[in-house]
Design a protein around this motif. Structure first.
Motif, PDB file in Angstrom:
ATOM      1  N   SER A 296      -5.022  -0.156   3.133  1.00 27.45           N
ATOM      2  CA  SER A 296      -6.254  -0.938   3.176  1.00 27.45           C
ATOM      3  C   SER A 296      -6.549  -1.595   1.825  1.00 27.45           C
ATOM      4  N   GLU A 297      -6.139  -0.964   0.727  1.00 28.57           N
ATOM      5  CA  GLU A 297      -6.279  -1.648  -0.570  1.00 28.57           C
ATOM      6  C   GLU A 297      -5.418  -2.905  -0.611  1.00 28.57           C
ATOM      7  N   ALA A 298      -4.200  -2.784  -0.087  1.00 29.85           N
ATOM      8  CA  ALA A 298      -3.300  -3.946  -0.083  1.00 29.85           C
ATOM      9  C   ALA A 298      -3.895  -5.074   0.762  1.00 29.85           C
TER      10      ALA A 298
ATOM     11  N   GLY B  23      -6.987  -5.475   1.442  1.00 30.64           N
ATOM     12  CA  GLY B  23      -8.161  -5.943   0.708  1.00 30.64           C
ATOM     13  C   GLY B  23      -7.815  -6.961  -0.380  1.00 30.64           C
ATOM     14  N   HIS B  24      -6.632  -6.828  -0.966  1.00 27.97           N
ATOM     15  CA  HIS B  24      -6.193  -7.780  -1.982  1.00 27.97           C
ATOM     16  C   HIS B  24      -5.505  -8.996  -1.368  1.00 27.97           C
TER      17      HIS B  24
ATOM     18  N   ILE C  11      -3.310  -5.464 -10.082  1.00 26.73           N
ATOM     19  CA  ILE C  11      -4.084  -4.877  -8.988  1.00 26.73           C
ATOM     20  C   ILE C  11      -3.509  -3.513  -8.619  1.00 26.73           C
ATOM     21  N   ARG C  12      -4.366  -2.736  -7.954  1.00 28.56           N
ATOM     22  CA  ARG C  12      -3.904  -1.445  -7.442  1.00 28.56           C
ATOM     23  C   ARG C  12      -3.735  -1.563  -5.937  1.00 28.56           C
ATOM     24  N   THR C  13      -2.617  -1.093  -5.443  1.00 26.00           N
ATOM     25  CA  THR C  13      -2.375  -1.153  -4.001  1.00 26.00           C
ATOM     26  C   THR C  13      -1.852   0.205  -3.562  1.00 26.00           C
ATOM     27  N   ARG C  14      -2.734   1.206  -3.707  1.00 28.42           N
ATOM     28  CA  ARG C  14      -2.258   2.557  -3.405  1.00 28.42           C
ATOM     29  C   ARG C  14      -2.287   2.889  -1.932  1.00 28.42           C
ATOM     30  N   THR C  15      -3.091   2.124  -1.170  1.00 31.27           N
ATOM     31  CA  THR C  15      -3.149   2.373   0.265  1.00 31.27           C
ATOM     32  C   THR C  15      -3.030   1.047   0.989  1.00 31.27           C
TER      33      THR C  15
ATOM     34  N   GLY D 272       0.794  -1.230   0.000  1.00 34.29           N
ATOM     35  CA  GLY D 272       0.000   0.000   0.000  1.00 34.29           C
ATOM     36  C   GLY D 272       0.818   1.266   0.000  1.00 34.29           C
ATOM     37  N   ARG D 273       1.964   1.223  -0.635  1.00 31.47           N
ATOM     38  CA  ARG D 273       2.812   2.410  -0.758  1.00 31.47           C
ATOM     39  C   ARG D 273       3.074   3.063   0.594  1.00 31.47           C
TER      40      ARG D 273
END
Ligand SMILES: Nc1ncnc2c1ncn2[C@@H]1O[C@H](COP(=O)(O)OP(=O)(O)OP(=O)(O)O)[C@@H](O)[C@H]1O
Ligand SMILES: [Mg+2]
Length: 512
Positions: A336-338, A340-341, A330-334, A312-313
């Motif tokens: 919580s996104e990371a 989530g994946h 996938i996008r892992t910009r935050t 998540g950067r």
């Protein structure tokens, strides 16, 4: 006749619900380097806090005789007045103060009530030279790496005219060359007549430096071994620590490797505050289901920066590159996104990023997976306790209940709580950054067993470690990182410490 600088007789120390020390005896000879070994939670740090007055006289039972005199310290200042200085497991320097300010904090160089900075800086320079540290006294401590901070702590101890220096896991966070330097310094101080007590889980180090070793198990003294002459093996120390022979350091494991889970392509990360500086440079790697992949690299190679930027950067800026999960970008910009994946990152720095010290074990374990434990916005409290209890048992976390505060656990047991927290998110990709730092040999074996089990469940596991034998012992493949670039990848069956080292120190071979 032996000349003891220190005798601790029948020391007993209890905390609510915990008997941390029971009838512990410790005799240290004048001028020696005395190691203390024992499992996580055995009572090593507590014994040293009793000795140095962190726990004042009256809060423990037993006697302390220092330099031929019975002592009862009311505070850490009292013990320092007698020449006992402790450097704690977690360093205590103030990052934004200068090296000189840190050295003389509480012990200012003053003339008629004013701090004499010229004197402070020149005294500091002399002390820095004594510990072999080539830094200006005006440098802010926060700009130094852990190895150098450790030396500043020792310089600070020397400024207090130390007779007995206590170091609690001084090399846990140091790389090999910084550790070597520190051990060399202890030997030098020994020649100058300073006695040291050193706590460490690195048995190789103890075998090389200690004159004697006292082993503590479950709050009791087991034995003191005379290390001179080199007859005491690491296996012998382990036997004292765990009470039985440990015939293998790494569990056997046959990997059952499936399809690719994670793929990273051309990942580039810039330094957060120095925009021109590339910290991770075009890194590509992949991990398959059931596979344990290692990342080896020297201090500063960018291992943690690579992991954190993927998670998540949480590190760096101007990040470019692609991340694929099971073939899909996938996008892992935050963070919580990371999460989530299904990506989890268990950090090396447990106090800064991994743990909430003023919360209990239960809340720490559940912190990253509250959604799994809640229904309609309410956390299921019973389930939360049950889950935490399961991890306490499985990981052998030493605490009376899961309601114990994380901040009160021993260092190694805090690390086990961090691991539990991330394992409980049930990730597809688990990145473990120095998972066994500060962990005793027996508990390391337990953690390796858990890592194997996670792989067997089909997870993709990445392990970052400074200990090459550990990577060779548990990984299926190992990537090497040098100055932010991936310089090679080897199956563990074909890798050796030497071949990894060669790749870890490889210069960039082409210009991008
Ligand atoms: N302030 C405290 N309050 C309650 N319990 C404590 C406190 N400090 C330590 N303990 C408990 O006392 C025991 C001994 O802890 P200690 O920190 O001395 O272990 P250690 O041998 O240094 O372990 P490690 O190798 O993990 O650092 C542990 O069970 C710990 O949880
Ligand atoms: Mg400790």
């Amino acid at each position: 006749m032996s000349d003891h600088i220190l005798e601790m007789h029948s020391i007993t120390k209890t905390f609510p619900g915990v008997k941390a020390l029971q009838d512990v005896t410790l005799n240290v000879e004048r001028g020696e380097i005395h190691a203390i070994c024992g499992e996580n939670g055995a009572g090593k740090s507590t014994l040293m806090k009793v000795l140095s007055g962190v726990y004042p006289a009256g809060t423990y039972d037993g006697d302390i005789v220092f330099d031929g005199e019975k002592v009862e310290f009311g505070s850490i200042n009292d013990s320092e007045d007698k020449g006992i200085v402790i450097i704690h497991q977690e360093l205590a320097l103030v990052p934004f103060l200068s090296v000189a300010e840190n050295i003389f904090l509480g012990n200012e160089r003053s003339a008629r009530g004013l701090i004499d900075w010229n004197k402070a800086n020149s005294d500091a320079a002399a002390l820095l030279a004594r510990v072999g540290l080539d830094e200006l006294p005006v440098t802010p401590v926060g700009q130094l790496g852990v190895g150098k901070q450790q030396l500043v702590e020792i310089a600070k101890a020397l400024s207090k005219r130390v007779k007995l220096l206590i170091l609690d896991e001084p090399t846990a966070a140091l790389n090999d060359s910084d550790s070597e330097h520190l051990l060399g310094l202890l030997r030098q101080l020994q020649e100058q007549g300073i006695t040291s007590i050193m706590i460490s889980h690195k048995l190789g180090e103890i075998a090389s430096i200690a004159d004697s070793t006292t082993i503590i198990r479950d709050g009791r003294t087991i034995e003191t071994l005379d290390m001179r002459g080199g007859g005491v093996t690491q296996e012998r120390i382990i036997k004292g620590m765990v009470g039985r022979e440990l015939d293998q350091r790494y569990p056997d494991h046959v990997a059952n490797v499936g399809d690719e889970v994670l793929r990273v392509e051309d990942w580039t990360v810039h330094h957060p505050t120095q925009p021109g500086r590339v910290v991770v440079d075009g890194a590509s790697l992949n991990v398959r289901a059931g596979e344990i992949v290692g990342i080896a690299g020297l201090m500063g190679a960018g291992r943690t920066e690579l992991a954190m930027s993927l998670f998540g950067r949480s590190y760096g800026r101007d990040i470019s590159g692609k991340v694929f999960l099971r073939g899909k970008e996938i996008r892992t910009r935050t963070v919580s996104e990371a999460i989530g994946h299904g990506i989890a990152y268990a950090t090396e720095d447990r106090k800064k990023y991994g743990l909430n010290l003023i919360e209990d074990i239960r809340r720490n374990v559940s912190a990253a997976s509250l959604d799994k434990l809640s229904q309609g916005g309410w956390v299921n409290g019973n389930e939360e306790v049950k889950v935490a209890e399961d991890y306490r048992r499985e990981m052998n976390i030493k605490a009376p209940t899961v309601m114990a505060l994380a901040g009160k656990l021993s260092g190694g047991n805090q690390q086990k709580v961090v691991l539990s927290k991330w394992i409980h998110t049930d990730p597809d990709v688990l990145i473990l950054d120095e998972p066994t730092r500060g962990i005793d040999v027996g508990a390391k074996y337990e953690i390796y067993t858990i890592i194997n089990r996670l792989a067997d469940e089909g997870k993709a596991v990445i392990v970052i470690s400074s200990e090459l034998p550990e990577l060779l012992g548990i990984c299926d493949r190992i990537y090497t990182l040098s100055a932010g670039r991936i310089t090679g990848v080897l199956p563990s069956s074909e890798a050796t410490q030497e071949s990894l080292m060669e790749l870890m120190t490889k210069e960039r071979d082409h210009v991008r």
